[in-house]
Enzyme design. Structure first.
Site, PDB file in Angstrom:
ATOM      1  N   ASP A 123       0.922  -1.154   0.108  1.00 60.82           N
ATOM      2  CA  ASP A 123       0.007  -0.038  -0.065  1.00 60.82           C
ATOM      3  C   ASP A 123       0.842   1.336   0.047  1.00 60.82           C
ATOM      4  O   ASP A 123       0.263   2.334   0.110  1.00 60.82           O
ATOM      5  CB  ASP A 123      -0.930   0.152   1.207  1.00 60.82           C
ATOM      6  CG  ASP A 123      -1.903   1.057   1.223  1.00 60.82           C
ATOM      7  OD1 ASP A 123      -2.602   1.350  -0.057  1.00 60.82           O
ATOM      8  OD2 ASP A 123      -2.197   1.747   2.322  1.00 60.82           O
ATOM      9  N   SER A 129      -6.658   5.917  -0.625  1.00 62.86           N
ATOM     10  CA  SER A 129      -6.959   4.661  -1.190  1.00 62.86           C
ATOM     11  C   SER A 129      -8.454   4.249  -1.123  1.00 62.86           C
ATOM     12  O   SER A 129      -8.877   4.566   0.006  1.00 62.86           O
ATOM     13  CB  SER A 129      -6.097   3.582  -0.597  1.00 62.86           C
ATOM     14  OG  SER A 129      -4.476   3.692  -0.467  1.00 62.86           O
ATOM     15  N   GLN A 156      -4.940  -1.515  -7.153  1.00 65.06           N
ATOM     16  CA  GLN A 156      -5.377  -0.723  -6.307  1.00 65.06           C
ATOM     17  C   GLN A 156      -6.095   0.420  -6.936  1.00 65.06           C
ATOM     18  O   GLN A 156      -5.526   0.898  -7.761  1.00 65.06           O
ATOM     19  CB  GLN A 156      -4.436   0.030  -5.256  1.00 65.06           C
ATOM     20  CG  GLN A 156      -5.128   0.966  -4.347  1.00 65.06           C
ATOM     21  CD  GLN A 156      -4.197   1.750  -3.134  1.00 65.06           C
ATOM     22  OE1 GLN A 156      -3.660   2.790  -3.423  1.00 65.06           O
ATOM     23  NE2 GLN A 156      -3.601   0.916  -2.141  1.00 65.06           N
TER      24      GLN A 156
END
Length: 336
Positions: free
Chosen positions: A218, A242, A292
């Site tokens: 991430d 995100s 993502q």
């Protein structure tokens, strides 16, 4: 500069070993009253909003606690619902959806103050035989030893969030592209690549290594979008968050050994961008894939431009770093 809290701004920085010990302890979950409920500890950071990779990794670790150890996690699909508070522990509730002959499925929900901040479904599998192939790792890239340590790029900026990027993270991240911490890349392309590993050895437990890779995945998916559009992490007024995150583990690997994380962004639109990534060992084994989608909003108006002009006088990548690593930062991969 990024917004920060007062947390972590006083006292001496921990050593690499201390940082990684604290990081590994983040996965020592406390079992709460009630079936399959866990309390995940705080991991100290400078920014007020909890790092999404932490919520992902701790929620996945909670799900791992409810599955037969012979079944390894192989995929995660999670949605970030609300920003979390980095000073508060996370409560994770796991629901056992299915235990089949080879696969198990779990739903993990992360909460703070009674509100869900992440909803995730995970899948686990007993290893079995079957056909195998993989995409090839890009060739001709500089090794980690040829690339800049983050502290070398950021140590001169006395801001708590930037200091965390440089020395406070549990991972050593070496950019193969020109880093976009303090200024935009000089070339526009929707790709990015880094070498990364924890700064010290992790315990032998393979689940910690799987969770650690999920945590680190991430850090970087926004970077290919940022490179394409001339943005950088410390740009005044830049807003990013995100929205969802998916990861698939293909093969076993250690997170405390160098891994290559290569990313590409096929699209940005409507203040949303998509990134896909692939994680390889130094030997070329593809160990994981990542996807993502995130919100990305460039700054608008005069005030951020003024702030950026002022900031440039004191917060730029040192000239000697450009001179030392400029050749390495011109590497290419993914046919770009």
């Amino acid at each position: 500069m990024p917004e920060s809290s007062d947390q972590g701004t006083s006292g001496a920085r921990p050593t690499a070993e201390e940082t990684v010990r604290q990081f590994a302890a983040m996965f020592e979950l406390e079992e709460m009253e009630g079936e399959d409920q866990f309390l995940a500890p705080v991991y100290e950071q400078a920014f007020w909003r909890i790092f999404g990779g932490q919520v992902l990794a701790q929620s996945a670790a909670a799900a791992m606690h409810t599955v037969d150890p012979a079944r390894a996690i192989h995929s995660v699909h999670g949605y970030f619902l609300r920003p979390g508070d980095s000073k508060k522990p996370i409560e994770v509730r796991v629901e056992r959806l299915r235990d089949g002959g080879s696969f198990s499925a779990r739903r993990a929900q992360a909460y703070q103050d009674g509100q869900p901040i992440l909803s995730m479904i995970t899948s686990f599998q007993v290893g079995s035989h079957g056909p195998a192939h993989q995409m090839q790792m890009p060739q001709g890239l500089p090794s980690p030893d040829e690339l800049a340590d983050p502290a070398e790029l950021l140590g001169h900026v006395k801001h708590p969030v930037v200091q965390e990027w440089g020395v406070g993270r549990p991972f050593d991240i070496r950019h193969i592209d020109r880093p976009v911490y303090l200024e935009a890349d000089r070339e526009r392309r929707p790709t990015s690549a880094v070498w990364l590993r924890t700064k010290a050895a992790l315990p032998e437990d393979p689940n910690i290594h799987r969770a650690a890779m999920l945590y680190a995945s991430d850090y970087l998916p926004f970077e290919p979008m940022m490179r394409q559009h001339g943005l950088y992490w410390a740009k005044p007024g830049l807003k990013m968050a995100s929205l969802d995150h998916a990861m698939w583990w293909h093969r076993a690997a250690r997170a405390d050994e160098w891994l290559l994380f290569v990313m590409d962004s096929p699209s940005t639109q409507s203040a949303r961008g998509l990134a896909a990534g692939w994680i390889f060992t130094r030997d070329g084994d593809l160990v994981a894939s990542v996807a993502q989608e995130g919100m990305i909003r460039p700054p608008q108006g005069l005030k951020p431009r003024i702030q950026e002009t002022v900031q440039r006088t004191s917060a730029r990548t040192p000239r000697q770093a450009h001179e030392k690593y400029g050749q390495a930062w011109r590497s290419r991969y993914l046919g770009r």
